[in-house]
Design a protein around this motif. Structure first.
Motif, short mmCIF file in Angstrom:
data_model
loop_
_atom_site.label_atom_id
_atom_site.label_comp_id
_atom_site.label_asym_id
_atom_site.label_seq_id
_atom_site.Cartn_x
_atom_site.Cartn_y
_atom_site.Cartn_z
N LYS A 113 0.70 -1.26 0.08
CA LYS A 113 -0.01 0.00 0.06
C LYS A 113 0.75 1.33 -0.09
O LYS A 113 0.60 2.29 -0.79
CB LYS A 113 -0.90 -0.19 1.10
N HIS A 114 1.99 1.22 0.84
CA HIS A 114 2.75 2.52 0.91
C HIS A 114 3.57 2.71 -0.59
O HIS A 114 3.60 3.85 -0.85
CB HIS A 114 3.87 2.28 1.69
N LEU A 115 3.92 1.37 -1.15
CA LEU A 115 4.48 1.62 -2.44
C LEU A 115 3.64 2.03 -3.59
O LEU A 115 4.01 3.06 -4.48
CB LEU A 115 5.03 0.26 -2.92
N LEU A 116 2.25 1.67 -3.61
CA LEU A 116 1.39 2.15 -4.51
C LEU A 116 1.06 3.55 -4.30
O LEU A 116 1.06 4.35 -5.38
CB LEU A 116 0.10 1.38 -4.22
N LYS A 117 0.97 3.96 -3.12
CA LYS A 117 0.70 5.51 -2.85
C LYS A 117 1.76 6.34 -3.27
O LYS A 117 1.65 7.34 -3.89
CB LYS A 117 0.63 5.80 -1.37
N ARG A 118 3.23 6.02 -3.04
CA ARG A 118 4.16 6.52 -3.29
C ARG A 118 4.23 6.62 -5.12
O ARG A 118 4.59 7.41 -5.54
CB ARG A 118 5.61 5.95 -2.96
N ALA A 119 4.15 5.57 -5.68
CA ALA A 119 4.26 5.40 -7.14
C ALA A 119 3.26 5.98 -7.89
O ALA A 119 3.55 6.81 -8.98
CB ALA A 119 4.41 3.81 -7.42
N PHE A 120 2.00 5.86 -7.23
CA PHE A 120 0.93 6.48 -8.09
C PHE A 120 0.55 8.17 -8.04
O PHE A 120 -0.16 8.69 -8.30
CB PHE A 120 -0.45 5.81 -8.09
N VAL A 121 1.14 8.60 -6.98
CA VAL A 121 1.01 9.94 -6.51
C VAL A 121 2.13 10.92 -7.24
O VAL A 121 1.90 11.90 -7.54
CB VAL A 121 1.04 10.31 -4.92
N ALA A 122 3.30 10.12 -7.47
CA ALA A 122 4.26 10.80 -8.01
C ALA A 122 4.03 11.19 -9.58
O ALA A 122 3.12 10.85 -10.10
CB ALA A 122 5.61 9.95 -7.98
N GLU A 123 4.73 12.27 -9.87
CA GLU A 123 4.66 13.14 -11.13
C GLU A 123 5.38 12.23 -12.15
O GLU A 123 6.51 11.88 -11.83
CB GLU A 123 5.22 14.35 -11.36
N PRO A 124 4.71 11.69 -13.02
CA PRO A 124 5.24 10.85 -14.28
C PRO A 124 6.27 11.19 -15.16
O PRO A 124 6.88 10.66 -16.13
CB PRO A 124 4.04 9.87 -14.81
N GLY A 125 6.63 12.54 -15.08
CA GLY A 125 7.11 13.21 -16.31
C GLY A 125 8.63 12.77 -16.44
O GLY A 125 9.32 12.29 -17.62
N LEU A 126 9.21 12.52 -15.23
CA LEU A 126 10.72 12.05 -15.26
C LEU A 126 10.70 10.41 -15.86
O LEU A 126 11.58 10.26 -16.57
CB LEU A 126 11.39 12.05 -13.72
N ARG A 159 1.64 -11.10 -10.61
CA ARG A 159 0.67 -9.94 -10.20
C ARG A 159 1.71 -8.67 -9.95
O ARG A 159 1.46 -7.50 -10.27
CB ARG A 159 0.21 -10.13 -8.67
N ALA A 160 2.86 -8.91 -9.55
CA ALA A 160 3.94 -7.87 -9.68
C ALA A 160 3.93 -7.18 -11.07
O ALA A 160 4.08 -5.94 -11.15
CB ALA A 160 5.28 -8.46 -9.18
N ALA A 161 4.22 -7.85 -12.01
CA ALA A 161 4.39 -7.57 -13.30
C ALA A 161 3.13 -6.84 -13.61
O ALA A 161 3.27 -5.68 -14.19
CB ALA A 161 4.63 -8.55 -14.56
N PHE A 162 2.13 -7.09 -13.45
CA PHE A 162 0.72 -6.52 -13.71
C PHE A 162 0.49 -5.09 -13.06
O PHE A 162 0.28 -4.01 -13.62
CB PHE A 162 -0.69 -7.48 -13.39
N LEU A 163 0.81 -5.13 -11.77
CA LEU A 163 1.02 -3.72 -10.97
C LEU A 163 2.02 -2.96 -11.70
O LEU A 163 1.78 -1.49 -11.86
CB LEU A 163 1.48 -4.09 -9.53
N TYR A 164 3.03 -3.49 -11.98
CA TYR A 164 4.01 -2.56 -12.60
C TYR A 164 3.62 -1.97 -14.07
O TYR A 164 3.79 -0.92 -14.47
CB TYR A 164 5.41 -3.32 -12.82
N TRP A 165 2.94 -2.77 -14.98
CA TRP A 165 2.45 -2.21 -16.14
C TRP A 165 1.49 -1.37 -15.81
O TRP A 165 1.36 -0.39 -16.76
CB TRP A 165 1.86 -3.35 -16.92
#
Length: 193
Positions: free
Chosen positions: A98-111, A157-163
């Motif tokens: 959950k922490h990882l998802l929040k960190r990843a999906f809240v960050a700006e994707p420009g970089l 599931r890890a691959a799917f989340l990463y996609w």
């Protein structure tokens, strides 16, 4: 007649040497430039102008632009993969995903978009990005396995989340590029069961 000598690595127009930029300052400017303008904008003169320093400041820290780009890629790897894994590893076991998802999906994707675009043009960058992808997916799979999921299901599931994470970076409609944090927690729970 006196000759004025330019000071290397100082702010333009003669600020004191205590105002010296660090290698990290240059790398941060490089990451900002890359995210905003892409890899072709990584030019010494343009970045020096944005930092309001002479070009000599750049050469104080880097042999040349190739050295800078290599260090920039290492900095990207450290800040977007290694540091994130260390941060998440410090969280309580049932909540890591959950922490990882929040960190990843809240960050700006420009970089991330810019790095991947650069990788499409440069094999060395592509290899580094592929290695980061593999490390990230493996870490997610490890988190899923730690909550009891068997190895194959955890990897899939890890691959799917990463996609999903990667796909977010290419969504053009801002209304579809984010979801509430509560939904991310729910999705994390879904993937852990």
């Amino acid at each position: 007649m006196t000759l004025g000598l330019a000071r290397v690595n100082t702010l333009v127009y003669g600020s004191a040497m205590t105002d010296r930029l660090t290698r990290s300052d240059w790398l941060q400017q490089g990451l900002r430039t890359l995210a905003a303008e892409g890899p072709n904008a990584l030019k010494v003169g343009a970045m020096a102008a944005k930092l309001k320093v002479s070009r000599g400041s750049f050469y104080w820290h880097f042999r040349d632009i190739a050295d800078f780009r290599a260090q920039l890629l290492r900095s990207w790897q450290e800040s977007t993969t290694d540091q994130v894994i260390r941060e998440i590893a410090g969280k309580a076991e049932p909540d890591r995903l959950k922490h990882l998802l929040k960190r990843a999906f809240v960050a700006e994707p420009g970089l991330d978009r810019a790095i991947r675009s650069w990788g499409a043009q440069d094999r060395t960058v592509a290899a580094l990005v592929a290695a980061a992808d593999a490390e990230r997916i493996a870490y997610i799979a490890t988190m899923l396995a730690a909550v009891g999921m068997d190895g194959r299901r955890a990897r899939d599931r890890a691959a799917f989340l990463y996609w999903a994470y990667l796909g977010r970076a290419v969504v053009m409609d801002p209304g579809h590029a984010s979801i509430p944090v509560s939904a991310l927690e729910d999705i994390g729970t879904l993937f852990e069961s």
